[in-house]
Design an enzyme around this catalytic site. Structure first.
Site, PDB file in Angstrom:
ATOM      1  N   ASP A 137      -6.489  19.049 -14.843  1.00 47.62           N
ATOM      2  CA  ASP A 137      -6.900  17.697 -15.231  1.00 47.62           C
ATOM      3  C   ASP A 137      -6.522  17.546 -16.705  1.00 47.62           C
ATOM      4  O   ASP A 137      -7.112  18.174 -17.583  1.00 47.62           O
ATOM      5  CB  ASP A 137      -8.410  17.536 -15.008  1.00 47.62           C
TER       6      ASP A 137
ATOM      7  N   ARG B  33       0.845  -1.212   0.000  1.00 46.73           N
ATOM      8  CA  ARG B  33       0.000   0.000   0.000  1.00 46.73           C
ATOM      9  C   ARG B  33       0.876   1.257   0.000  1.00 46.73           C
ATOM     10  O   ARG B  33       0.617   2.218  -0.706  1.00 46.73           O
ATOM     11  CB  ARG B  33      -0.948   0.024   1.208  1.00 46.73           C
TER      12      ARG B  33
ATOM     13  N   LYS C 266      -8.137   6.483 -19.186  1.00 49.47           N
ATOM     14  CA  LYS C 266      -8.400   6.973 -20.532  1.00 49.47           C
ATOM     15  C   LYS C 266      -7.152   6.786 -21.408  1.00 49.47           C
ATOM     16  O   LYS C 266      -6.710   5.675 -21.589  1.00 49.47           O
ATOM     17  CB  LYS C 266      -8.876   8.429 -20.454  1.00 49.47           C
TER      18      LYS C 266
ATOM     19  N   TYR D  28     -15.676  17.698 -15.607  1.00 44.45           N
ATOM     20  CA  TYR D  28     -16.061  16.285 -15.604  1.00 44.45           C
ATOM     21  C   TYR D  28     -17.169  16.058 -14.565  1.00 44.45           C
ATOM     22  O   TYR D  28     -17.074  16.543 -13.437  1.00 44.45           O
ATOM     23  CB  TYR D  28     -14.820  15.442 -15.291  1.00 44.45           C
TER      24      TYR D  28
HETATM   25  C1  LIG Z   1     -12.837   9.725 -16.309  1.00 46.41           C
HETATM   26  C2  LIG Z   1     -12.421  11.058 -15.848  1.00 46.41           C
HETATM   27  C3  LIG Z   1     -12.189  11.334 -14.491  1.00 46.41           C
HETATM   28  C4  LIG Z   1     -12.436  10.299 -13.402  1.00 46.41           C
HETATM   29  O1  LIG Z   1     -11.619   9.188 -13.506  1.00 46.41           O
HETATM   30  P1  LIG Z   1     -12.037   7.650 -13.166  1.00 46.41           P
HETATM   31  O2  LIG Z   1     -10.840   6.916 -13.624  1.00 46.41           O
HETATM   32  O3  LIG Z   1     -13.276   7.346 -13.929  1.00 46.41           O
HETATM   33  O4  LIG Z   1     -12.265   7.556 -11.693  1.00 46.41           O
HETATM   34  C5  LIG Z   1     -11.757  12.610 -14.152  1.00 46.41           C
HETATM   35  N1  LIG Z   1     -11.584  13.571 -15.090  1.00 46.41           N
HETATM   36  C6  LIG Z   1     -11.801  13.340 -16.395  1.00 46.41           C
HETATM   37  C7  LIG Z   1     -11.592  14.439 -17.378  1.00 46.41           C
HETATM   38  C8  LIG Z   1     -12.229  12.094 -16.817  1.00 46.41           C
HETATM   39  O5  LIG Z   1     -12.473  11.887 -18.123  1.00 46.41           O
END
Ligand SMILES: *Cc1c(COP(=O)(O)O)cnc(C)c1O
Length: 380
Positions: A172, A48, A197, A100
């Site tokens: 982000d 962890r 992603k 998001y």
């Molecule tokens: C998918 C996404 C998130 C959240 O991430 P998870 O892996 O689904 O928890 C945050 N910001 C953006 C822009 C995203 O596309």
């Protein structure tokens, strides 16, 4: 020697100190590590807190984003929460009004519980700087290009403004990946990714990461992630490294195909509007050209169909899959109003410009002519 991104990617976990001389570093699933003797401080003791496979991914992400360290977490949202936890009790956070959906909901719920105040603002509006001067936020959240309208926010301008009011800035960077945008170079304190992603790119791991500009911030977040117990698993890290190695090649193809589809869709009589920063007609085309190294694989468009007819259009698609998420090798289509952005109230949707006839696509790695033909035959 400062290495180019392609070299960093192709060198992840190559020729490490494996006892068998394996060229690719093996996966370390062991939960615990041996102490040589009392008083010993091995590099890793418990998975962890630290794990060699996760560390490989963390070091690669830190190098790619030009940060002093990266923390890999079990989801993108736990990375968002980790950064949210930096805000002191009763503090203020400024977020994009079209951020998001999960981030939007998390900060709303933190506000409901009396922990902080969340301000959702249009960061490109003329009065944005004066609003920030009044709010004096602890944290400014940037997400660019935005989801699902692909609006571009000037990272350099927002981070300069943040410094005037002593706010920390997070960008982000999920929609572009470090191959196409480097927010730390533009002044951000932190870069956040949903590695689910483009970073992984193969639609088989949910994960997240936070990269810090300074060592101090990195060490603080690293400790917090261990406290919260949200660090990523070795298996997920291994899979993510495997996907990450081809990032630049994938992003080049996403860029090429998305631009092609955006240009072709713009010419179609049943398409009212295409949102893609690569189009010269896009309001922030020049800004995107300046701060990005490519326009990315995401676009959205408004279709000239009654809302009741949209389902028929989607059912006629053969290649695109109706699903949330993005950034994988496969092409996806989604209806933000009822899917990704369902948590927004009708007023918030109007304010953010998310209409009933808006569709968002994640352009995958299939042949670009096949993708266009799939959309055109479903439209006609
Ligand atoms: C998918 C996404 C998130 C959240 O991430 P998870 O892996 O689904 O928890 C945050 N910001 C953006 C822009 C995203 O596309």
């Amino acid at each position: 020697m400062k290495k180019k991104i392609e070299t960093i990617l192709a060198s992840i976990g190559i020729k490490k100190q494996d006892s068998h001389g394996a060229v690719v570093d093996p996966i370390y699933l062991s939960t615990n590590y041996k102490f040589a003797k009392l008083g010993d401080h091995p590099e890793f003791d418990y998975s962890r807190s630290g794990n060699p496979t996760r560390r490989l991914l963390e070091d690669a992400l830190a190098a790619l984003e030009d940060g002093k360290g990266a923390v890999v977490t079990n989801t993108g949202m736990s990375s968002v929460m980790l950064l949210g936890a930096l805000v002191p009790l009763g503090g203020n956070v400024v977020l994009p009004h079209d951020c998001y959906g999960g981030t939007f909901r998390l900060f709303k719920n933190l506000e409901k519980r009396g922990l902080l105040t969340a301000h959702y603002l249009d960061q490109s509006a003329e009065d944005f700087p004066s609003k920030v001067q009044t709010i004096k936020p602890n944290l400014i959240w940037i997400e660019t290009p935005s989801n699902p309208l692909l609006r571009v926010v000037d990272i350099e301008a927002v981070t300069k403004l943040a410094k005037q009011v002593n706010a920390l800035t997070v960008c982000d960077n999920t929609f572009l990946s470090p191959a196409l945008q480097n927010p730390i170079e533009l002044g951000a304190d932190f870069v956040m990714h949903s590695t689910t992603k483009y970073i992984n790119g193969h639609t088989d791991v949910v994960g997240g990461a936070v990269i810090s500009k300074t060592k101090e911030h990195h060490e603080k977040l690293y400790e917090m992630a261990n406290d919260f117990g949200i660090t990523g698993s070795p298996f997920d890290s291994y899979q993510t490294i495997r996907g990450l190695r081809t990032l630049t090649l994938r992003m080049q193809q996403h860029n090429t195909s998305a631009l092609f589809i955006a240009e072709e869709l713009s010419k179609h009589p049943k398409v009212l509007k295409v949102n893609y920063p690569g189009l010269v007609s896009h309001p922030s085309h020049e800004l995107a050209k300046k701060q990005q190294k490519g326009f990315g694989g995401m676009l959205s468009f408004e279709i000239d169909l009654e809302p009741s007819k949209i389902n028929d259009f989607l059912a006629r698609l053969e290649i695109f899959t109706l699903a949330e998420s993005l950034g994988g090798f496969e092409s996806l289509i989604c209806h933000p109003s009822s899917m990704t952005h369902a948590p927004l109230t009708p007023e918030e949707k109007i304010e953010a410009g998310i209409h009933e006839n808006l569709l968002r696509i994640s352009v995958g790695l299939e042949d670009k002519d096949d993708l266009l033909n799939d959309l055109l035959s479903a439209l006609n």
